[in-house]
Design an enzyme around this catalytic site. Structure first.
Site, PDB file in Angstrom:
ATOM      1  N   ILE A  88       0.841  -1.209   0.000  1.00  0.00           N
ATOM      2  CA  ILE A  88       0.000   0.000   0.000  1.00  0.00           C
ATOM      3  C   ILE A  88       0.872   1.253   0.000  1.00  0.00           C
ATOM      4  CG2 ILE A  88      -1.737   1.298   1.303  1.00  0.00           C
ATOM      5  CD1 ILE A  88      -2.733  -1.500   2.354  1.00  0.00           C
TER       6      ILE A  88
ATOM      7  N   ASP B 175      11.050   2.609   6.645  1.00  0.00           N
ATOM      8  CA  ASP B 175      10.563   1.240   6.771  1.00  0.00           C
ATOM      9  C   ASP B 175      11.589   0.484   7.586  1.00  0.00           C
ATOM     10  OD1 ASP B 175       9.957  -1.647   6.084  1.00  0.00           O
ATOM     11  OD2 ASP B 175       8.461  -0.672   4.813  1.00  0.00           O
TER      12      ASP B 175
ATOM     13  N   CYS C 126       2.301   1.011   7.793  1.00  0.00           N
ATOM     14  CA  CYS C 126       3.011  -0.124   8.393  1.00  0.00           C
ATOM     15  C   CYS C 126       2.026  -0.913   9.246  1.00  0.00           C
ATOM     16  CB  CYS C 126       4.180   0.382   9.243  1.00  0.00           C
ATOM     17  SG  CYS C 126       3.660   1.474  10.562  1.00  0.00           S
ATOM     18  N   PRO C 127       2.358  -2.158   9.594  1.00  0.00           N
ATOM     19  CA  PRO C 127       1.434  -2.929  10.435  1.00  0.00           C
ATOM     20  C   PRO C 127       1.483  -2.452  11.884  1.00  0.00           C
ATOM     21  CG  PRO C 127       3.411  -4.204   9.981  1.00  0.00           C
ATOM     22  CD  PRO C 127       3.541  -2.939   9.195  1.00  0.00           C
TER      23      PRO C 127
ATOM     24  N   SER D 263      -3.917   2.726   8.395  1.00  0.00           N
ATOM     25  CA  SER D 263      -3.299   1.441   8.728  1.00  0.00           C
ATOM     26  C   SER D 263      -4.023   0.771   9.897  1.00  0.00           C
ATOM     27  CB  SER D 263      -1.823   1.650   9.015  1.00  0.00           C
ATOM     28  OG  SER D 263      -1.222   0.407   9.240  1.00  0.00           O
ATOM     29  N   ARG D 264      -3.622   1.056  11.115  1.00  0.00           N
ATOM     30  CA  ARG D 264      -4.317   0.562  12.295  1.00  0.00           C
ATOM     31  C   ARG D 264      -4.357   1.688  13.317  1.00  0.00           C
ATOM     32  NH1 ARG D 264      -6.124  -2.710   9.472  1.00  0.00           N
ATOM     33  NH2 ARG D 264      -6.009  -4.981   9.611  1.00  0.00           N
TER      34      ARG D 264
ATOM     35  N   ASP E 206      -8.835   6.787   8.987  1.00  0.00           N
ATOM     36  CA  ASP E 206      -9.752   5.722   8.563  1.00  0.00           C
ATOM     37  C   ASP E 206      -9.812   4.639   9.642  1.00  0.00           C
ATOM     38  OD1 ASP E 206     -11.464   4.435   6.590  1.00  0.00           O
ATOM     39  OD2 ASP E 206      -9.880   2.932   6.436  1.00  0.00           O
TER      40      ASP E 206
ATOM     41  N   HIS F  15     -13.053   2.774   8.842  1.00  0.00           N
ATOM     42  CA  HIS F  15     -12.300   1.633   8.300  1.00  0.00           C
ATOM     43  C   HIS F  15     -12.870   1.224   6.941  1.00  0.00           C
ATOM     44  CE1 HIS F  15      -9.338  -1.505   9.923  1.00  0.00           C
ATOM     45  NE2 HIS F  15      -9.362  -1.614   8.610  1.00  0.00           N
TER      46      HIS F  15
HETATM   47  P1  NAI Z   1       2.783  -4.881   3.619  1.00  0.00           P
HETATM   48  O1  NAI Z   1       3.108  -6.035   4.513  1.00  0.00           O
HETATM   49  O2  NAI Z   1       2.881  -5.038   2.145  1.00  0.00           O
HETATM   50  O3  NAI Z   1       3.703  -3.617   4.030  1.00  0.00           O
HETATM   51  C1  NAI Z   1       3.933  -3.250   5.357  1.00  0.00           C
HETATM   52  C2  NAI Z   1       5.291  -2.559   5.401  1.00  0.00           C
HETATM   53  O4  NAI Z   1       5.514  -2.102   6.738  1.00  0.00           O
HETATM   54  C3  NAI Z   1       6.451  -3.498   5.038  1.00  0.00           C
HETATM   55  O5  NAI Z   1       7.282  -2.905   4.058  1.00  0.00           O
HETATM   56  C4  NAI Z   1       7.184  -3.675   6.360  1.00  0.00           C
HETATM   57  O6  NAI Z   1       8.586  -3.846   6.197  1.00  0.00           O
HETATM   58  C5  NAI Z   1       6.867  -2.359   7.061  1.00  0.00           C
HETATM   59  N1  NAI Z   1       7.089  -2.417   8.492  1.00  0.00           N
HETATM   60  C6  NAI Z   1       7.018  -3.468   9.325  1.00  0.00           C
HETATM   61  N2  NAI Z   1       7.331  -3.092  10.580  1.00  0.00           N
HETATM   62  C7  NAI Z   1       7.616  -1.774  10.527  1.00  0.00           C
HETATM   63  C8  NAI Z   1       8.031  -0.830  11.501  1.00  0.00           C
HETATM   64  N3  NAI Z   1       8.235  -1.172  12.773  1.00  0.00           N
HETATM   65  N4  NAI Z   1       8.217   0.448  11.091  1.00  0.00           N
HETATM   66  C9  NAI Z   1       8.034   0.798   9.786  1.00  0.00           C
HETATM   67  N5  NAI Z   1       7.669  -0.062   8.821  1.00  0.00           N
HETATM   68  C10 NAI Z   1       7.455  -1.324   9.195  1.00  0.00           C
HETATM   69  O7  NAI Z   1       1.330  -4.428   4.067  1.00  0.00           O
HETATM   70  P2  NAI Z   1       0.276  -3.565   3.225  1.00  0.00           P
HETATM   71  O8  NAI Z   1      -0.571  -4.473   2.406  1.00  0.00           O
HETATM   72  O9  NAI Z   1       0.991  -2.448   2.570  1.00  0.00           O
HETATM   73  O10 NAI Z   1      -0.657  -3.003   4.411  1.00  0.00           O
HETATM   74  C11 NAI Z   1      -0.156  -2.093   5.362  1.00  0.00           C
HETATM   75  C12 NAI Z   1      -1.140  -1.990   6.521  1.00  0.00           C
HETATM   76  O11 NAI Z   1      -2.352  -1.382   6.055  1.00  0.00           O
HETATM   77  C13 NAI Z   1      -1.611  -3.359   7.074  1.00  0.00           C
HETATM   78  O12 NAI Z   1      -0.723  -3.827   8.081  1.00  0.00           O
HETATM   79  C14 NAI Z   1      -2.957  -3.045   7.648  1.00  0.00           C
HETATM   80  O13 NAI Z   1      -2.811  -2.738   9.030  1.00  0.00           O
HETATM   81  C15 NAI Z   1      -3.403  -1.779   6.900  1.00  0.00           C
HETATM   82  N6  NAI Z   1      -4.589  -2.001   6.070  1.00  0.00           N
HETATM   83  C16 NAI Z   1      -5.683  -1.191   6.261  1.00  0.00           C
HETATM   84  C17 NAI Z   1      -6.808  -1.327   5.484  1.00  0.00           C
HETATM   85  C18 NAI Z   1      -7.992  -0.417   5.641  1.00  0.00           C
HETATM   86  O14 NAI Z   1      -9.079  -0.710   5.118  1.00  0.00           O
HETATM   87  N7  NAI Z   1      -7.866   0.715   6.316  1.00  0.00           N
HETATM   88  C19 NAI Z   1      -6.901  -2.393   4.487  1.00  0.00           C
HETATM   89  C20 NAI Z   1      -5.681  -3.163   4.319  1.00  0.00           C
HETATM   90  C21 NAI Z   1      -4.580  -2.977   5.101  1.00  0.00           C
END
Ligand code: NAI
Length: 330
Positions: free
Chosen positions: A154, A173, A201-202, A229-230, A254, A291
């Site tokens: 994302i 990151d 980030c997660p 994100s969260r 969100d 959300h």
């Molecule tokens: P992804 O796993 O592709 O990317 C997450 C990135 O965060 C990775 O590059 C990882 O290295 C990095 N990361 C991990 N720990 C970290 C830290 N301590 N500090 C900085 N970066 C760190 O995940 P994606 O698909 O990009 O999703 C990101 C987040 O978006 C998800 O974890 C989820 O919480 C949130 N999300 C929210 C949605 C919504 O409807 N609002 C829907 C889908 C996801």
């Protein structure tokens, strides 16, 4: 295969029914969330299908396992609501790691543009035939610096969108992507230099309350925070203080750390118990969506298709690349 589907919404049902039927998987849809009080509904099912605010803690896992449930299928990417360590050996857990990074990244930009150009205010005004422009002055995103925390699926789409707007992108990151052409800086530098900060980030032990009283002080005056994100990445009380002190210029949320009892529900006409969220919502420079970032037709279809594929693989004893096996997130 019988699956008890918790926190079901009308928009979930068509795609899950379609893909489930084709794969021989029957979903029983429950509006209620999964938690200690509702877990009995899953008795006799092969698996449960859950979303972001269902509770899959040790007690729920025990009751699922003793009721014969073998599988937990998350229909989302994040899995901070599942006790993965406890699940090991009791139930197998699968998720949908990616369904549309565009949905979330585009929503983040939609919130940012709405905030910066006061679209929410203009919309209400013109509905009331008020065509005054007073108080609607925004600013150009072009030339501004955006800090992106988390450059996964994302975050990278969001970076591309921001570059399209002519913004300078700084990124942080924990595991920087090599050769991605991304300008990584330490988190402190990102906080200090960015006009806009967007979180992708997660939620983990490390990222819990990444935005707190101390880090807010290090941000630029007038900074705009975007969180799709969260919720618990941001300490809501610190956010409120930062806004009251006029240090934070705007917040686009969100997600919210106490969203579990509130989001996805129509609480209009009810006495609202969460004073912090209520106060945030009263602020003219805070935008809240519940959300919703994932909610596009494409994403819903992909979520259903992947969840059904995951469940069919578990049922058929095939390997499933989307199985979660160890604790990685908070
Ligand atoms: P992804 O796993 O592709 O990317 C997450 C990135 O965060 C990775 O590059 C990882 O290295 C990095 N990361 C991990 N720990 C970290 C830290 N301590 N500090 C900085 N970066 C760190 O995940 P994606 O698909 O990009 O999703 C990101 C987040 O978006 C998800 O974890 C989820 O919480 C949130 N999300 C929210 C949605 C919504 O409807 N609002 C829907 C889908 C996801």
């Amino acid at each position: 295969m019988k699956i008890a589907f918790f926190d079901a919404k009308p928009y979930d049902i068509p795609a899950f029914t379609k893909y489930g039927k084709a794969a021989g998987i029957g979903f029983k849809f429950y509006e209620t969330k999964l938690n200690e009080d509702t877990v009995a509904l899953a008795q006799g099912a092969d698996g449960v299908c859950v979303f972001v605010n269902d509770t899959v803690n040790a007690m729920v896992i025990d009751r699922l396992a003793s009721g014969g449930v073998k599988f937990v299928a998350l229909r989302c990417a994040g899995y901070n609501n599942v006790d993965l360590d406890y699940a090991a050996g009791n139930v197998r857990v699968v998720r949908v790691p990616a369904y549309s990074p565009y949905a979330v990244a585009e929503h983040a930009m939609a919130l940012l543009l709405t905030s910066v150009r006061r679209i929410h205010k203009a919309y209400n005004r013109t509905k009331d035939f008020n065509f005054s422009l007073s108080g609607l002055t925004g600013f150009d995103l072009h030339g501004k610096t955006v800090g992106v925390v988390g450059t996964g699926r994302i975050g990278r789409v969001f970076i591309d969108i921001c570059r399209g707007f002519g913004m300078k992108v700084l990124a942080y990151d924990k595991f920087p992507a090599k050769d991605a052409g991304i300008d990584y800086v330490p988190l402190d530098e990102l906080f200090g230099e960015s006009d806009v900060i967007s979180f992708h980030c997660p939620l983990t032990e490390e990222t819990f309350h990444l935005v707190n009283r101390e880090t807010v002080k290090r941000m630029k005056k007038g900074v705009i925070l975007v969180n799709t994100s969260r919720g618990a990445l941001i300490d809501s009380e610190a956010l409120l203080e930062g806004i009251k002190e006029r240090h934070i210029g705007a917040a686009c949320l969100d997600v919210y750390e106490e969203e579990g009892d509130v989001f996805f529900r129509d609480l209009s006409g009810h006495i609202f118990d969460d004073d912090t969220l209520a106060r945030l919502i009263t602020m003219p420079n805070v935008l809240v969506t519940s959300h919703q970032a994932f909610l596009t037709e494409e994403a819903l279809d992909n979520i259903a298709a992947t969840t059904v594929e995951n469940l069919a693989a578990l049922r058929d004893g095939k390997p499933c690349a989307n199985e979660l096996t160890k604790q990685g997130q908070r």
